[in-house]
Design a protein around this motif. Structure first.
Motif, short mmCIF file in Angstrom:
data_model
loop_
_atom_site.label_atom_id
_atom_site.label_comp_id
_atom_site.label_asym_id
_atom_site.label_seq_id
_atom_site.Cartn_x
_atom_site.Cartn_y
_atom_site.Cartn_z
N GLU A 87 0.93 -1.16 0.14
CA GLU A 87 0.20 -0.07 -0.03
C GLU A 87 0.88 1.41 -0.08
OE1 GLU A 87 -2.92 0.15 3.03
OE2 GLU A 87 -3.24 -2.31 2.85
N ILE A 88 2.11 1.33 0.60
CA ILE A 88 3.11 2.31 0.45
C ILE A 88 4.23 2.15 -0.36
CG2 ILE A 88 2.28 2.99 2.97
CD1 ILE A 88 5.14 1.78 3.74
N ALA A 89 4.06 1.29 -1.17
CA ALA A 89 5.31 1.25 -2.16
C ALA A 89 5.62 2.25 -2.91
CB ALA A 89 5.10 -0.30 -3.01
N GLY A 90 4.57 2.75 -3.56
CA GLY A 90 4.83 3.80 -4.59
C GLY A 90 5.13 5.24 -3.88
N LEU A 91 5.06 5.37 -2.39
CA LEU A 91 5.46 6.53 -1.73
C LEU A 91 6.84 6.34 -0.94
CD1 LEU A 91 1.94 7.11 -0.23
CD2 LEU A 91 2.93 8.54 -1.94
N VAL A 92 7.40 5.35 -1.21
CA VAL A 92 8.69 5.02 -0.36
C VAL A 92 9.96 5.62 -1.57
CG1 VAL A 92 10.28 3.38 0.54
CG2 VAL A 92 7.88 3.27 0.97
N LYS A 93 9.74 7.03 -1.58
CA LYS A 93 10.84 7.51 -2.15
C LYS A 93 11.88 8.20 -1.14
CE LYS A 93 7.91 9.33 -5.67
NZ LYS A 93 6.81 8.27 -5.41
N CYS A 94 12.38 7.13 -0.57
CA CYS A 94 13.26 7.37 0.72
C CYS A 94 14.86 7.10 0.34
CB CYS A 94 13.05 6.26 1.74
SG CYS A 94 11.15 6.50 2.35
N SER A 95 15.66 7.85 1.08
CA SER A 95 17.00 7.78 1.00
C SER A 95 17.58 6.62 1.66
CB SER A 95 17.72 9.00 1.42
OG SER A 95 17.39 9.46 2.43
N GLY A 96 16.80 5.94 2.78
CA GLY A 96 17.18 5.03 3.47
C GLY A 96 16.05 4.34 4.56
N LEU A 97 16.23 3.24 5.05
CA LEU A 97 15.15 2.65 5.83
C LEU A 97 16.01 2.26 6.94
CD1 LEU A 97 13.40 0.51 3.05
CD2 LEU A 97 12.58 2.69 3.94
N ILE A 98 15.08 2.42 8.12
CA ILE A 98 15.69 1.90 9.57
C ILE A 98 14.43 0.88 10.08
CG2 ILE A 98 16.45 2.25 11.85
CD1 ILE A 98 17.36 5.20 10.61
N PHE A 99 15.15 -0.32 10.29
CA PHE A 99 14.01 -1.27 10.72
C PHE A 99 14.42 -1.59 12.21
CE2 PHE A 99 14.18 -3.53 6.35
CZ PHE A 99 13.32 -2.36 5.85
N LEU A 100 13.33 -0.78 13.05
CA LEU A 100 13.36 -0.95 14.39
C LEU A 100 12.34 -2.04 15.00
CD1 LEU A 100 13.97 0.53 17.21
CD2 LEU A 100 12.37 2.24 16.65
N GLY A 101 12.85 -2.97 15.51
CA GLY A 101 12.07 -3.97 15.95
C GLY A 101 12.69 -5.43 16.35
N LEU A 102 12.17 -6.28 17.07
CA LEU A 102 12.83 -7.51 17.30
C LEU A 102 12.59 -8.49 16.06
CD1 LEU A 102 11.32 -7.92 20.93
CD2 LEU A 102 13.85 -7.14 20.17
N HIS A 103 11.76 -8.30 15.36
CA HIS A 103 11.39 -9.45 14.32
C HIS A 103 11.18 -8.44 12.88
CE1 HIS A 103 11.28 -12.59 17.00
NE2 HIS A 103 10.47 -11.77 17.75
N ASN A 104 12.30 -8.15 12.25
CA ASN A 104 12.19 -7.54 11.06
C ASN A 104 12.18 -8.35 9.55
OD1 ASN A 104 12.24 -5.31 12.51
ND2 ASN A 104 14.46 -5.07 12.69
#
Length: 170
Positions: A87-104
Motif C-alpha cells: 500500500e505504501i510502495a509507491g510512496l517510498v521515495k526514501c534515501s534510507g530505511l531503518i527497521f526498528l524491532g525485534l522481528h524485521n
C-alpha cells in the motif's frame, strides 16, 4: 494533508451538530496538530526530524509519506499486525530505511528489493543514530512505523517520547 482532511471532517461534524461556523473557524484557526502525529521535533544539521510514532498502521504511514516534500529516512517496524506494505510502495521515495524491532524479517522480505540503504536496530537511540548518519542536509527523518510499539516500547507515546529525547540529544 492529513490535518486538512481531519479538519474538514471535524468541521462538517461540528456544523451538523449545530455549532456555528464562526466557532468552528475560530477553533481550527490555531490548531497545531496532535503529539506523535507528524509532530515537528527539531532541525539538526539541516535535517528535519518529525515524530509520527502514532502511525501504527500502514494507512497512517501512507498519509505521512504523502505529506513528505523531501527525501526521507523512514524508521519503521515493531509488532506487525498483518501489514500489507504494498500500500505504501509507491510512496517510498526514501534515501534510507531503518527497521526498528525485534522481528524485521517481513520488512526485509518486502523492502530489500528497493535498493535502499537499510539499518536494523533494536533501540530508539540506535535508530536515531543510524538516521543521523544516513540523512543528508535538506532531508527528513520520519519514524512512521506502520506497526504497534509493544515489542520494544510501552506504547506509541513512549516510542515517540524516546524519539524526541534522542533527537534533542544529538
Amino acid at each position: 494533508t492529513h490535518n486538512l482532511f481531519n479538519s474538514m471532517a471535524a468541521g462538517i461534524s461540528a456544523n451538523i451538530a449545530g455549532i456555528r461556523k464562526e466557532c468552528i473557524r475560530e477553533a481550527l484557526k490555531d490548531f497545531k496538530g496532535v503529539e506523535h502525529r507528524l509532530e515537528k521535533v527539531a532541525r539538526v544539521r539541516g535535517v528535519d526530524y518529525i515524530n509520527d510514532s502514532k502511525a501504527t498502521n500502514v494507512n497512517s504511514c501512507w498519509y505521512a509519506l504523502q505529506s513528505m516534500k523531501t527525501k526521507t529516512v523512514l524508521i519503521l517496524g515493531g509488532k506487525d499486525k498483518g501489514n500489507d506494505y504494498s500500500e505504501i510502495a509507491g510512496l517510498v521515495k526514501c534515501s534510507g530505511l531503518i527497521f526498528l524491532g525485534l522481528h524485521n524479517e517481513k520488512l526485509h522480505d518486502f523492502f530489500d528489493g528497493f535498493g535502499l540503504p537499510i539499518a536494523d536496530v533494536q533501540s530508539m537511540k540506535d535508530a536515531v543514530d543510524a538516521a543521523y548518519q544516513m540523512a543528508k542536509k535538506g532531508e527528513t527523518v520520519l519514524p512512521s512505523p506502520c506497526c504497534a510499539s509493544f515489542d520494544l516500547f510501552r506504547s506509541y507515546e513512549d516510542r515517540g517520547d524516546q524519539f524526541k529525547e534522542c533527537v534533542r540529544n544529538l
